[in-house]
Motif scaffolding. Sequence first.
Motif, PDB file in Angstrom:
ATOM      1  N   THR A   1      -5.238  -6.317  -1.746  1.00  0.00           N
ATOM      2  CA  THR A   1      -6.608  -5.840  -1.935  1.00  0.00           C
ATOM      3  C   THR A   1      -6.573  -4.761  -3.020  1.00  0.00           C
ATOM      4  OG1 THR A   1      -6.398  -3.996  -0.387  1.00  0.00           O
ATOM      5  CG2 THR A   1      -7.019  -6.148   0.550  1.00  0.00           C
TER       6      THR A   1
ATOM      7  N   GLY B   1       0.836  -1.207   0.000  1.00  0.00           N
ATOM      8  CA  GLY B   1       0.000   0.000   0.000  1.00  0.00           C
ATOM      9  C   GLY B   1       0.868   1.254   0.000  1.00  0.00           C
ATOM     10  N   PHE B   2       0.235   2.360   0.311  1.00  0.00           N
ATOM     11  CA  PHE B   2       0.901   3.671   0.235  1.00  0.00           C
ATOM     12  C   PHE B   2       2.071   3.783   1.223  1.00  0.00           C
ATOM     13  CE2 PHE B   2       0.137   8.063   2.283  1.00  0.00           C
ATOM     14  CZ  PHE B   2       1.170   8.664   1.584  1.00  0.00           C
ATOM     15  N   ILE B   3       1.785   3.696   2.516  1.00  0.00           N
ATOM     16  CA  ILE B   3       2.858   3.876   3.503  1.00  0.00           C
ATOM     17  C   ILE B   3       3.815   2.693   3.447  1.00  0.00           C
ATOM     18  CG2 ILE B   3       3.366   4.187   5.967  1.00  0.00           C
ATOM     19  CD1 ILE B   3       0.555   5.500   6.205  1.00  0.00           C
TER      20      ILE B   3
ATOM     21  N   ASP C   1      -3.247 -13.128   3.758  1.00  0.00           N
ATOM     22  CA  ASP C   1      -4.199 -12.332   4.525  1.00  0.00           C
ATOM     23  C   ASP C   1      -3.785 -12.365   6.005  1.00  0.00           C
ATOM     24  OD1 ASP C   1      -6.455 -11.441   5.881  1.00  0.00           O
ATOM     25  OD2 ASP C   1      -7.860 -12.564   4.614  1.00  0.00           O
ATOM     26  N   VAL C   2      -3.699 -11.210   6.647  1.00  0.00           N
ATOM     27  CA  VAL C   2      -3.298 -11.199   8.067  1.00  0.00           C
ATOM     28  C   VAL C   2      -4.321 -11.910   8.952  1.00  0.00           C
ATOM     29  CG1 VAL C   2      -1.804  -9.150   8.073  1.00  0.00           C
ATOM     30  CG2 VAL C   2      -4.280  -8.878   8.381  1.00  0.00           C
TER      31      VAL C   2
ATOM     32  N   MET D   1       0.971  -2.818   9.516  1.00  0.00           N
ATOM     33  CA  MET D   1       0.192  -1.706   8.961  1.00  0.00           C
ATOM     34  C   MET D   1      -0.865  -2.156   7.960  1.00  0.00           C
ATOM     35  SD  MET D   1       2.820   0.390   6.484  1.00  0.00           S
ATOM     36  CE  MET D   1       4.166   0.656   7.601  1.00  0.00           C
TER      37      MET D   1
ATOM     38  N   SER E   1      -1.173   2.565  14.302  1.00  0.00           N
ATOM     39  CA  SER E   1      -2.536   3.036  14.514  1.00  0.00           C
ATOM     40  C   SER E   1      -2.680   4.415  13.850  1.00  0.00           C
ATOM     41  CB  SER E   1      -2.820   3.072  16.026  1.00  0.00           C
ATOM     42  OG  SER E   1      -4.160   3.420  16.280  1.00  0.00           O
TER      43      SER E   1
ATOM     44  N   ASP F   1       1.158  -9.250   2.344  1.00  0.00           N
ATOM     45  CA  ASP F   1       0.109  -8.351   1.848  1.00  0.00           C
ATOM     46  C   ASP F   1      -0.909  -9.171   1.053  1.00  0.00           C
ATOM     47  OD1 ASP F   1      -1.323  -6.347   0.183  1.00  0.00           O
ATOM     48  OD2 ASP F   1       0.113  -4.943   1.064  1.00  0.00           O
ATOM     49  N   ALA F   2      -2.193  -8.887   1.283  1.00  0.00           N
ATOM     50  CA  ALA F   2      -3.248  -9.646   0.608  1.00  0.00           C
ATOM     51  C   ALA F   2      -3.541  -9.115  -0.799  1.00  0.00           C
ATOM     52  CB  ALA F   2      -4.526  -9.597   1.447  1.00  0.00           C
TER      53      ALA F   2
ATOM     54  N   ASN G   1      -1.086  11.423   6.171  1.00  0.00           N
ATOM     55  CA  ASN G   1       0.111  11.338   5.326  1.00  0.00           C
ATOM     56  C   ASN G   1      -0.188  11.811   3.910  1.00  0.00           C
ATOM     57  OD1 ASN G   1       2.210   8.609   6.342  1.00  0.00           O
ATOM     58  ND2 ASN G   1       0.732   9.653   7.620  1.00  0.00           N
TER      59      ASN G   1
ATOM     60  N   LYS H   1      -9.784   0.695  14.057  1.00  0.00           N
ATOM     61  CA  LYS H   1      -8.373   0.959  14.379  1.00  0.00           C
ATOM     62  C   LYS H   1      -8.193   1.091  15.893  1.00  0.00           C
ATOM     63  CE  LYS H   1      -5.274   1.605  12.012  1.00  0.00           C
ATOM     64  NZ  LYS H   1      -4.257   0.673  11.449  1.00  0.00           N
TER      65      LYS H   1
ATOM     66  N   SER I   1      -8.180   1.158   4.971  1.00  0.00           N
ATOM     67  CA  SER I   1      -7.724   2.462   5.476  1.00  0.00           C
ATOM     68  C   SER I   1      -8.606   3.653   5.101  1.00  0.00           C
ATOM     69  CB  SER I   1      -6.303   2.725   4.963  1.00  0.00           C
ATOM     70  OG  SER I   1      -6.323   2.953   3.562  1.00  0.00           O
TER      71      SER I   1
ATOM     72  N   TYR J   1     -14.199   2.979  10.419  1.00  0.00           N
ATOM     73  CA  TYR J   1     -12.743   2.834  10.239  1.00  0.00           C
ATOM     74  C   TYR J   1     -12.013   3.117  11.541  1.00  0.00           C
ATOM     75  CZ  TYR J   1      -7.960   4.359   9.362  1.00  0.00           C
ATOM     76  OH  TYR J   1      -6.590   4.536   9.450  1.00  0.00           O
TER      77      TYR J   1
HETATM   78  P1  NAD Z   1      -3.424   1.568   2.098  1.00  0.00           P
HETATM   79  O1  NAD Z   1      -4.889   1.364   2.031  1.00  0.00           O
HETATM   80  O2  NAD Z   1      -2.747   2.366   1.034  1.00  0.00           O
HETATM   81  O3  NAD Z   1      -2.683   0.142   2.124  1.00  0.00           O
HETATM   82  C1  NAD Z   1      -3.151  -0.923   2.904  1.00  0.00           C
HETATM   83  C2  NAD Z   1      -2.375  -2.182   2.509  1.00  0.00           C
HETATM   84  O4  NAD Z   1      -2.814  -3.254   3.359  1.00  0.00           O
HETATM   85  C3  NAD Z   1      -2.602  -2.619   1.055  1.00  0.00           C
HETATM   86  O5  NAD Z   1      -1.385  -2.998   0.464  1.00  0.00           O
HETATM   87  C4  NAD Z   1      -3.534  -3.821   1.194  1.00  0.00           C
HETATM   88  O6  NAD Z   1      -3.412  -4.764   0.157  1.00  0.00           O
HETATM   89  C5  NAD Z   1      -3.084  -4.387   2.536  1.00  0.00           C
HETATM   90  N1  NAD Z   1      -4.129  -5.186   3.182  1.00  0.00           N
HETATM   91  C6  NAD Z   1      -5.429  -4.825   3.386  1.00  0.00           C
HETATM   92  N2  NAD Z   1      -6.098  -5.832   3.980  1.00  0.00           N
HETATM   93  C7  NAD Z   1      -5.193  -6.832   4.203  1.00  0.00           C
HETATM   94  C8  NAD Z   1      -5.257  -8.105   4.797  1.00  0.00           C
HETATM   95  N3  NAD Z   1      -6.422  -8.595   5.292  1.00  0.00           N
HETATM   96  N4  NAD Z   1      -4.128  -8.859   4.857  1.00  0.00           N
HETATM   97  C9  NAD Z   1      -2.967  -8.394   4.358  1.00  0.00           C
HETATM   98  N5  NAD Z   1      -2.845  -7.186   3.755  1.00  0.00           N
HETATM   99  C10 NAD Z   1      -3.941  -6.423   3.678  1.00  0.00           C
HETATM  100  O7  NAD Z   1      -3.140   2.165   3.534  1.00  0.00           O
HETATM  101  P2  NAD Z   1      -2.057   3.254   4.009  1.00  0.00           P
HETATM  102  O8  NAD Z   1      -2.611   4.608   3.798  1.00  0.00           O
HETATM  103  O9  NAD Z   1      -0.744   2.886   3.459  1.00  0.00           O
HETATM  104  O10 NAD Z   1      -2.093   2.988   5.579  1.00  0.00           O
HETATM  105  C11 NAD Z   1      -1.272   1.994   6.158  1.00  0.00           C
HETATM  106  C12 NAD Z   1      -1.532   1.939   7.640  1.00  0.00           C
HETATM  107  O11 NAD Z   1      -1.261   3.189   8.245  1.00  0.00           O
HETATM  108  C13 NAD Z   1      -2.974   1.607   8.010  1.00  0.00           C
HETATM  109  O12 NAD Z   1      -2.948   0.751   9.137  1.00  0.00           O
HETATM  110  C14 NAD Z   1      -3.587   2.951   8.384  1.00  0.00           C
HETATM  111  O13 NAD Z   1      -4.633   2.805   9.312  1.00  0.00           O
HETATM  112  C15 NAD Z   1      -2.380   3.637   8.986  1.00  0.00           C
HETATM  113  N6  NAD Z   1      -2.363   5.110   8.910  1.00  0.00           N
HETATM  114  C16 NAD Z   1      -2.524   5.721   7.689  1.00  0.00           C
HETATM  115  C17 NAD Z   1      -2.436   7.111   7.611  1.00  0.00           C
HETATM  116  C18 NAD Z   1      -2.611   7.825   6.289  1.00  0.00           C
HETATM  117  O14 NAD Z   1      -2.700   9.046   6.275  1.00  0.00           O
HETATM  118  N7  NAD Z   1      -2.626   7.122   5.149  1.00  0.00           N
HETATM  119  C19 NAD Z   1      -2.192   7.857   8.767  1.00  0.00           C
HETATM  120  C20 NAD Z   1      -2.048   7.197   9.998  1.00  0.00           C
HETATM  121  C21 NAD Z   1      -2.115   5.810  10.034  1.00  0.00           C
END
Ligand code: NAD
Length: 343
Positions: A36, A10-12, A59-60, A79, A122, A33-34, A178, A152, A83, A148
């Motif tokens: 999604t 994913g992004f982060i 899948d986690v 992570m 978180s 990573d699943a 972010n 969390k 999200s 959501y």
């Molecule tokens: P994202 O949605 O871009 O990526 C999520 C990733 O998790 C994806 O690669 C997806 O395939 C994977 N995923 C989802 N369900 C899954 C599962 N059941 N098993 C395995 N993998 C799975 O999210 P993001 O923006 O990169 O956020 C990452 C984490 O950081 C999240 O926990 C989010 O709550 C937290 N967070 C995000 C932000 C933000 O601004 N983006 C800020 C604070 C915290």
Amino acid sequence: MRVLLTGGCGFIGANFVRHVLAQREDLELVNLDALTYAGNPANLADLADHPRYRFIKGDVADRVAAAEAVRGCQAVVHMAAESHVDRSIEGPAEFIRTNVVGTQVLLDAARDAGVSRFVLVSTDEVYGSLGPTGYFTETTPLAPSSPYSASKAAADLLALAYHHTFGFPAIVTRCSNNYGPYQFPEKLIPLFITNADANRPLPLYGDGRNVRDWIHVEDHVRGLLAVLDRGRPGEVYNIGGGNERTNLEITQTILAALGKPASLITFVADRLGHDRRYAIDATKTRGELGWRPTIDFKEGVAATVRWYLEHRTWWEEIKSGAYRDYYERMYGDRLRRAPADRT
Ligand code: NAD
Ligand code: DAU
């Protein structure tokens, strides 16, 4: 040290993998990573064969997959999550399954494997909404408002409960919004950059005055590594950029960077239960771990706009797929009903 990272596509996660492989020779990564809709293998395609990196599709919430992935790892950075707040309003079930059940399954697997650290990523959204003044500290009571953020908060409290009950070495981070490369274009900044680029409306919720506290993803990644290296088990660490902006200000910044007209701004029906303001006090993380954000907001946003312009294929592929149905469901009626004269 071998670290199990979940949600690395994913992004982060993608930014975390890129940073660690480039800058931390002491760390090996296993990425579970699943894949999604938000997990995009293209984010890491160039690193697939890196000697310190291994990808596992899984899948986690799957006990067997989680146990296999964590075997041989000394630490976990968790992570993987659903999200997006708007999607949680449309359908909460997947958020409970991945964010709550998935976290419990992974905590159990990591406990069985005897890891020495477990960083749970978180979010500041677990604190709920602020009024016009004040900041979230690590002792602010949790008051999540969306499915959501409630999911969390459950994951966050589970990790802390595993520390309290079992002495499990969980550490929790709560970061603000972010921005940066590889963010899925359902989120405010990439959605508005890519819509503005195509001269499409920018659907601003409500009055556009909701406030978020923005941080460049690279600064978040450095904060997570500081917590992994030096954080104390059982503790919570806030991470934030100290860049409070209204959504309208963010929109104007994007339009200016792209040289696009304000007439693209379209006020639409508000998000249900929309939190008004987030603002992080990261004094503890700065003082105890010596971390601080380094990327200036104006420069970070300008670089992000450039990244999206230079990586059109990346987001055009996303926006031309299943995303189109999502966009129509989420925005179709709202845009059709938007008054023409509210900008
Ligand atoms: P994202 O949605 O871009 O990526 C999520 C990733 O998790 C994806 O690669 C997806 O395939 C994977 N995923 C989802 N369900 C899954 C599962 N059941 N098993 C395995 N993998 C799975 O999210 P993001 O923006 O990169 O956020 C990452 C984490 O950081 C999240 O926990 C989010 O709550 C937290 N967070 C995000 C932000 C933000 O601004 N983006 C800020 C604070 C915290
Ligand atoms: O605060 C941290 C959180 O930030 C993370 O935990 C979440 O995973 C992440 O998605 C983000 O949540 P937000 O709801 O704050 O982000 P989003 O980009 O969805 O929205 C930011 C603000 O912009 C919010 O006030 C809603 C508004 N918005 C969003 C979209 C997508 C609009 O006005 N129009 C839109 O089309």
